[in-house]
Design an enzyme around this catalytic site. Structure first.
Site, short mmCIF file in Angstrom:
data_model
loop_
_atom_site.label_atom_id
_atom_site.label_comp_id
_atom_site.label_asym_id
_atom_site.label_seq_id
_atom_site.Cartn_x
_atom_site.Cartn_y
_atom_site.Cartn_z
N LYS A 88 7.83 42.38 -10.30
CA LYS A 88 7.54 40.95 -10.43
C LYS A 88 8.03 40.23 -9.17
CE LYS A 88 6.73 36.93 -12.34
NZ LYS A 88 5.35 36.45 -12.55
N CYS A 109 -0.89 34.03 -5.20
CA CYS A 109 -0.74 33.25 -6.44
C CYS A 109 -1.42 31.89 -6.31
CB CYS A 109 0.74 33.08 -6.76
SG CYS A 109 0.99 32.17 -8.29
N LYS A 119 -0.92 41.33 -0.38
CA LYS A 119 -1.73 41.07 -1.58
C LYS A 119 -2.57 39.83 -1.36
CE LYS A 119 -1.56 40.74 -6.61
NZ LYS A 119 -0.74 40.99 -7.80
N CYS A 161 -37.28 40.62 -23.43
CA CYS A 161 -38.35 40.73 -22.42
C CYS A 161 -39.31 39.54 -22.54
CB CYS A 161 -39.10 42.04 -22.57
SG CYS A 161 -40.28 42.30 -21.23
#
Ligand SMILES: Cc1cc2nc3c(=O)[nH]c(=O)nc-3n(C[C@H](O)[C@H](O)[C@H](O)COP(=O)(O)OP(=O)(O)OC[C@H]3O[C@@H](n4cnc5c(N)ncnc54)[C@H](O)[C@@H]3O)c2cc1C
Ligand SMILES: Cc1cc2nc3c(=O)[nH]c(=O)nc-3n(C[C@H](O)[C@H](O)[C@H](O)COP(=O)(O)O)c2cc1C
Ligand code: SF4
Ligand code: SF4
Ligand code: SF4
Lengths: 447, 453
Positions: free
Chosen positions: A45, A134, A172, A351
């Protein structure tokens, strides 16, 4: 059994399955339990100057009884003292020397970065992950996605950390950008050893219609959150694949976003991920999901005759080409297997209203539109109706049939049919050979 | 398996059993997926707690969902090697499915039995077509184990031993292996061919089988104890019990398991044309099974006479309601007193109402005793201890008897439960033997399904 172990830019792990930075990798006790059950690595974390988190902080999209199709959160980074986190990281590494512990970081100033990088490495981190992704809360403070969206800042922060770090560094990325190649290339320029993506997608998940307040509610209000879970997988897959095929990106990728099964993971691997990370699926069902992920992936690799998971990495990337290079002469058409058809007519209505009006039944014409157009509810007069079952050749039946000459091969009916293997798409051989739009441009024969 | 045995295993088609339709056919892929997707993947799931073999049910169902069929099957087999038969013969309503959380919701429980059948049968098909075994063989070890009886208990025990490279040899007194799995299970649940093909698959993992050998008669148990590293007793129960009433040895008086065996295995055995009315004495599942079988064979009137009332009956509620759908009647509070014979053949039955004391006559042309089976104690008694009802006494956790080299499991220790109990005992005993030889099993019971050779 195939070898599942990986080495991602120097970070070694017994298998490619890592916990993503988030609640499942919040503390040492959790990470150790996860390793015992089978996870190969964990991205801790995110650490930084500890914050205060709000209550509540999660909300989800339910779809068709599936409790968490998509998850939205407004949680920030760790709210526990750094000292505690580092002590636990040290303990985990001591007990699990062969598992990967990557520490996710997010701070502001150069000095702060230097200090937190050093402390993470001292605690025994196998690698670092820089959280430039974030999209809620932290970005208002100039961190997280506000870095990920500024290529120059991203390059600069990355190069600071590269100077300070003696262990591999992953950057990241946030998906909240116009073109993922821009931050990807910025990270490479900063010297990153690898990329992780995606972080969450900026979102509002919904409102409570009784109170008209946003979810997840913090009193009467809420804020935009980060969206993740099964619903975001296609977005993440595209971004991973786009980076994997980009010639300027030559560093390994850790794929994240909506992974809940071994099949999801295999797709990320095939599109160029070396490791995969999971957050929402673990939040939904616990660490135990990794058992089938390991077992299923290894059975799959055996079935494919692959001795190592490394043989799968990137295997599908060459198939990801530009539209202009697709073969315009390739054609498939729908085929209905009358024996397994249950007569629900979902293909028919799909369709008729949503595609090309080329599935029909012999239940009789609808007079209102009869003869009004060549495409419509009624079969062309000259279409040959197939004999559906030998025993009821003339029966009126709800089993539809396809006007093969009219079918444009869009796949819609195939997608809606509830019976596996009943409505399939068959390739029609074409003598003309391959020809793409770009070929036509070159030959100046556009239409 | 030797070609001779394979030959022996062929069953003729002209058996009454072949006429019975399957009550729970194999799921198609879509049926299996729809059902699997309903399962909630419960944590510490009650279905698993209710499974005598401790199969990790939520996990194997999850694997069906993700298309990991081989993984689903190994999860099942690593807890229960008899997974092919138990998937069809287990009374799931009383076990796993009877504990499913959906019942708390007033919804139908997950159809665990049929999902299990789907997983194991699909995986075996894949094993055949790919040539890749679910359980690859391991290096041979020195230990040899003798197993008495080729029923579910011994088969399970022998399989787990074979998977670890131990050499198991099963001695079976009958010509065909399988025990009650072959001769007793109702044909609408599981047929003899299926039982034999399961056995073929199990034997292929390295089990030796000697049929036509009765321990105690042809070989003394003492020599087994001397010659082998361990002995497992899976000899099941003995013959049908009969009430000691006049007429019990008349023609057309049957013991239930003996008659079921004829229906299942005897070539050209025929009933339907000659009989109109059957009376079954008993109140357990065997009574209900034979009643339903006779009704399905078109015997017009089939009555079960039970000495007490339905609510205290040993037979399961779902079984009796299944039998009633075929016209079987249950008559409560009846105690038979005499079987009436004409020319030595059954013509009726006289009974007493256990509450009113009133005497009642039933017209019938066959009487079937389904009041339990005798124990099979005599052959081994000098080595073992028994409880008051004649069951072999064993340690709960290891299935080890008083004699350190002898283990026992299945009907011989529980007096007659289910196939799955026998299979679970066999597994326990196998793992206890391995432990006694300091062998760490390849098949890790904690990480179910992660069996990788
Ligand atoms: C009519 C009937 C229906 C049933 N239906 C079901 C059902 O639907 N579902 C379910 O789960 N269970 C059912 N059961 C119960 C189940 O069949 C048994 O619990 C199970 O077969 C017990 O396995 P076992 O290995 O202990 O014994 P058995 O299956 O009885 O096998 C014992 C074997 O040992 C052999 N043997 C005995 N003595 C010797 C010796 N001295 N030497 C060599 N061999 C010997 C016997 O010939 C036999 O083959 C039913 C039982 C009966 C009677
Ligand atoms: C509650 C929650 C908290 C998260 N916290 C972090 C975090 O601290 N740092 C980070 O890099 N990503 C964080 N994430 C994002 C995840 O690591 C992951 O990138 C994202 O959820 C997509 O993966 P998923 O679809 O498997 O959940 C968080 C996600 C959730 C749901
Ligand atoms: S999961 Fe439920 S009980 Fe646990 S912290 Fe969240 S709200 Fe509280
Ligand atoms: S959707 Fe599939 S099952 Fe339904 S009518 Fe069409 S072909 Fe048949
Ligand atoms: S209790 Fe029912 S829903 Fe829960 S895991 Fe078991 S079968 Fe699935």
């Amino acid at each position: 059994m195939a070898d599942l172990s990986i080495n991602m830019c120097g970070i070694k792990s017994p298998n490619p399955f890592w916990l993503a930075s988030g609640p499942p990798a919040n503390c040492g006790e959790q990470v150790m339990r996860a390793f015992d059950i089978g996870w190969g690595g964990a991205v801790w974390k995110t650490l930084g100057t500890p914050v205060v988190n709000v209550s509540s902080r999660l909300a989800a999209v339910k779809y068709s009884g599936n409790a968490i199709m998509g998850l939205n959160n407004i949680e920030l980074i760790t709210d526990r003292p750094l000292e505690t986190n580092f002590k636990e990281i040290y303990e985990v590494k001591k007990r699990y020397p062969n598992h990967a512990v990557v520490v996710s970081l997010m701070v502001e100033t150069k000095d702060e970065w230097k200090e937190i990088v050093n402390r993470s490495i001292d605690a025994g981190a196998d690698g670092l992950e820089l959280n430039f992704g974030c999209p809620h809360g932290m970005c208002e403070r100039g961190m997280g996605s506000s870095v990920g969206q500024e290529p120059k800042v991203l390059t600069e922060l990355t190069s600071w950390v590269m100077d300070f770090s003696s262990v591999p560094v992953l950057v990241k990325l946030t998906p909240n950008v116009g073109d993922i190649l821009v931050p990807g290339e910025a990270a490479v320029q900063g010297g990153a050893d690898g990329l992780s993506l995606i972080n969450t997608i900026k979102s509002i998940i919904g409102i409570d219609l009784d109170t008209l307040s946003l979810k997840p509610s913090v009193g009467k209000n809420s804020t935009n959150g980060g969206y993740c879970g099964p619903a975001v997988k296609p977005i993440a897959l595209h971004m991973v694949a786009a980076l994997a095929r980009d010639k300027n990106i030559n560093i390994p990728i850790s794929g994240i976003g909506g992974i809940s099964t071994w099949q999801d993971a295999a797709e990320f691997l095939a599109l160029g991920s070396t490791s995969v990370q999971v957050c929402t699926a673990v939040m939904h069902n616990g660490y135990r999901i990794v058992e089938d992920m390991i077992d299923g992936l290894s059975n799959y690799l055996d079935d494919m005759g692959m001795k190592s998971v490394n043989n799968l990495i990137g295997k599908a990337v060459p198939g990801f080409i530009d539209w202009g290079d697709l073969d315009l002469n390739y054609k498939v058409i729908a085929k209905i297997d009358a024996d397994t058809c249950i007569g629900c007519q979902l293909c028919y209505i799909a369709c008729l209203d949503g595609a090309h009006q080329c599935i029909h039944t012999n239940q009789g014409p609808c007079s209102a539109y009869h003869g009004k157009s060549d495409h419509g509810m009624n079969p062309r007069v000259d279409i040959k109706q197939p004999i559906l079952h030998s025993h009821d050749s003339n029966a009126i039946t709800s089993i539809p049939f396809v006007d093969e000459d009219e079918c444009i091969g869009c796949n819609l009916c195939h997608l809606v049919c509830p019976v596996p293997g009943c409505l399939t798409m068959k390739e029609i051989p074409n003598a003309a050979g391959k020809e793409s739009w770009n070929d036509r441009i070159a030959k100046k024969t556009l239409l | 398996m030797t070609p001779e045995l394979q030959q022996q295993f062929q069953l003729s088609k002209t058996r009454l059993e072949s006429d019975f339709p399957e009550s729970k056919p194999l799921f198609s892929e879509s049926e299996a997926l729809i059902e699997a997707n309903r399962c909630l993947f419960c944590y510490d799931a009650p279905c698993t707690k209710a499974c005598p073999a401790d199969i990790d049910i939520s996990s194997f169902i999850k694997k069906i969902k993700t298309g990991n069929i081989r993984g689903a099957a190994t999860t099942i087999f690593s807890s229960n090697m008899m997974g092919i038969s138990t998937s069809q013969v287990c009374p799931v309503e009383e076990l796993c499915a009877g504990a499913c959380v959906f019942l708390e919701y007033n919804q139908s429980p997950i159809n665990i039995g049929r999902l299990q059948r789907y997983a194991v049968e699909k995986a075996l098909q894949m094993e055949k077509s790919s040539g890749r075994k679910l359980f690859p063989s391991h290096k041979n070890r020195s230990q040899k184990v003798a197993l008495i009886g080729a029923g579910p208990a011994s088969l399970a025990c022998a399989s787990y031993l074979a998977l670890e490279g131990i050499h198991p040899i099963i001695f079976e007194k009958n010509n065909l292996p399988g025990g009650l799995n072959l001769t007793g299970i109702a044909p609408y649940k599981f047929k003899s061919e299926a039982a034999l093909s399961e056995i073929n698959w199990l034997l292929d993992h390295g089990i030796e089988l000697k049929t036509g050998v009765e321990i105690g008669r042809d070989i003394h148990i003492k020599s087994l104890i001397e010659e082998y590293d361990a002995v497992f007793i899976g000899s099941g129960l003995g013959r049908d019990k009969f009430l000691n009433i006049p007429g019990k040895s008349g023609t057309n008086v049957w013991g239930a398991t003996a008659l079921i065996k004829k229906i299942k295995n005897e070539v050209d055995f025929n009933l339907s044309r000659s009989f109109n009315s059957a009376v079954i004495i008993g109140g357990g599942n065997t009574a209900i099974d034979i009643a339903r079988e006779l009704a399905m064979l078109n015997i017009a009137e089939v009555n079960i006479l039970y000495r007490r009332t339905e609510d205290v009956m040993r037979g399961y509620a779902h079984e009796i309601s299944g039998a009633r759908k075929h016209g079987v009647r249950l008559i409560e509070n009846i105690t038979p007193s005499e079987i009436m014979l004409e020319n030595g053949k059954v013509s009726g039955l006289r009974a007493e109402h256990s509450v009113t004391g009133e005497s009642i006559n039933y017209n019938c042309d066959m009487v079937i005793f389904a009041i339990g089976q005798e124990k099979q104690a005599s052959h081994f008694s000098e080595y073992l201890k028994y409880d008051d009802s004649g069951c072999i006494l064993v340690d709960d956790k290891t299935c080890q008897t008083d004699h350190p080299k002898i283990y026992a499991g299945g009907d011989s220790i529980n007096g007659g439960k289910e196939v799955v109990n026998a299979a679970a005992d066999g597994r326990k005993a196998a793992f206890a033997m391995l432990k006694s030889w300091d062998i760490q099993p390849n098949l890790d019971s904690k990480k179910k399904g992660s069996y990788h050779g």
